[in-house]
Write an enzyme that holds these catalytic residues in place. Structure first.
Site, PDB file in Angstrom:
ATOM      1  N   ASP A 156      21.375  38.079  51.341  1.00  0.00           N
ATOM      2  CA  ASP A 156      21.073  37.791  52.202  1.00  0.00           C
ATOM      3  C   ASP A 156      21.819  37.302  54.135  1.00  0.00           C
ATOM      4  O   ASP A 156      23.188  37.630  53.630  1.00  0.00           O
ATOM      5  CB  ASP A 156      20.548  36.702  51.298  1.00  0.00           C
ATOM      6  CG  ASP A 156      19.441  36.832  50.585  1.00  0.00           C
ATOM      7  OD1 ASP A 156      18.985  37.651  50.555  1.00  0.00           O
ATOM      8  OD2 ASP A 156      19.790  35.756  49.801  1.00  0.00           O
ATOM      9  N   TYR A 188      30.474  40.018  42.761  1.00  0.00           N
ATOM     10  CA  TYR A 188      29.895  39.249  43.495  1.00  0.00           C
ATOM     11  C   TYR A 188      30.829  37.516  43.201  1.00  0.00           C
ATOM     12  O   TYR A 188      30.903  37.752  41.856  1.00  0.00           O
ATOM     13  CB  TYR A 188      28.964  38.694  43.235  1.00  0.00           C
ATOM     14  CG  TYR A 188      27.842  39.208  44.445  1.00  0.00           C
ATOM     15  CD1 TYR A 188      27.997  39.063  45.889  1.00  0.00           C
ATOM     16  CD2 TYR A 188      27.072  40.269  43.370  1.00  0.00           C
ATOM     17  CE1 TYR A 188      26.618  39.898  46.185  1.00  0.00           C
ATOM     18  CE2 TYR A 188      26.158  41.037  44.093  1.00  0.00           C
ATOM     19  CZ  TYR A 188      26.066  40.546  45.588  1.00  0.00           C
ATOM     20  OH  TYR A 188      24.711  41.896  46.237  1.00  0.00           O
TER      21      TYR A 188
END
Length: 254
Positions: A51, A109
């Protein structure tokens, strides 16, 4: 021939990674640079969508090109790309049908948090000047590996057909003056990592936080998750593929 680009980028400079018309996204910049250099229209396909504001140390894009690419391609692409994107490596896929998204084994992540005000970390990590119990955070993180259904941590209006994910790693670690959350899974849902971080922080100081966290997972209700942590603390650290499927043809590493 099918090629794979490994790229790093500063997410603050783009409207996310995925193509959105002519908006400045990572994929738009990659396509433009490849098409300019190779002098034919090139369309790339990403391994993992990030994003707006989310950074990447190693995201992958695959593309097809009839000619043979050489190591100097990395240098030339970096000269064409915006300063906030860098090609880290260039690979040739042994299988011309290999897909950056569907053939990835896992994505890892890392979410970074700092508690002492620091102007040089603004936009690079989450400023959270409140105490957190790291032992409890690691308990809630470990709980996640017991589950497969993560509907609670998916934003609504998603196009996914399943909420099942396999989490391979999930833990917190102290890194100098920062606190990091590391999670690796075969796939992630929309907004999932930020929701995992925000929800663990939310329950951390509440009585029975581990049991509460389990109840939130099992509720399959995204309204009980906390998606509010900022994207600029999040880094796509690695995308992993099966061994011996990619041939590194770079001679340059950032």
């Amino acid at each position: 021939m099918r090629y794979f680009l490994e790229v790093s980028y500063d997410g603050l400079s783009f409207h996310g990674s995925q193509l959105q018309g002519d908006l400045p996204t990572v994929q738009y910049a990659v396509n433009k640079a490849l098409s300019t250099l190779l002098r034919v229209p090139i369309e790339s396909f990403g391994a993992s969508r990030t994003d707006e504001g989310v950074h990447a140390l190693g995201n992958f894009y695959h593309f097809d090109y009839e000619g043979e690419l050489h190591p100097h391609t990395v240098y030339k692409l970096n000269a064409l790309l915006p300063l906030k994107i860098a090609v880290v490596n260039l690979y040739e896929a042994k299988n011309p049908e290999m897909n950056a998204r569907f053939d990835a084994l896992s994505r890892r992540y890392r979410y970074k948090i700092y508690k002492a005000k620091n102007p040089f970390k603004q936009g690079r990590a989450l400023f959270h000047p409140y105490p957190l119990d790291v032992a409890t955070l690691n308990e809630t993180a470990a709980v996640l590996k017991e589950y497969l259904d993560f509907e609670t941590f998916s934003k609504r209006n998603t196009q996914t057909f399943t909420f099942k994910c396999t989490i391979f790693q999930s833990y917190w670690e102290e890194n100098d003056d920062e606190l990091h959350y590391v999670v690796e899974a075969n796939r992630f849902l929309r907004g999932m990592v930020r929701a995992l971080v925000g929800t663990q922080i939310k329950v951390n100081k509440q009585p029975g936080s581990v049991a509460l966290f389990k109840s939130i997972i099992e509720s399959k209700d995204c309204c009980r998750a906390d998606f509010s942590v900022t994207g600029n603390g999040l880094y796509l650290e690695a995308v992993n593929f099966p061994e011996d499927t990619l041939i590194n043809i770079s001679n340059h590493r950032i």
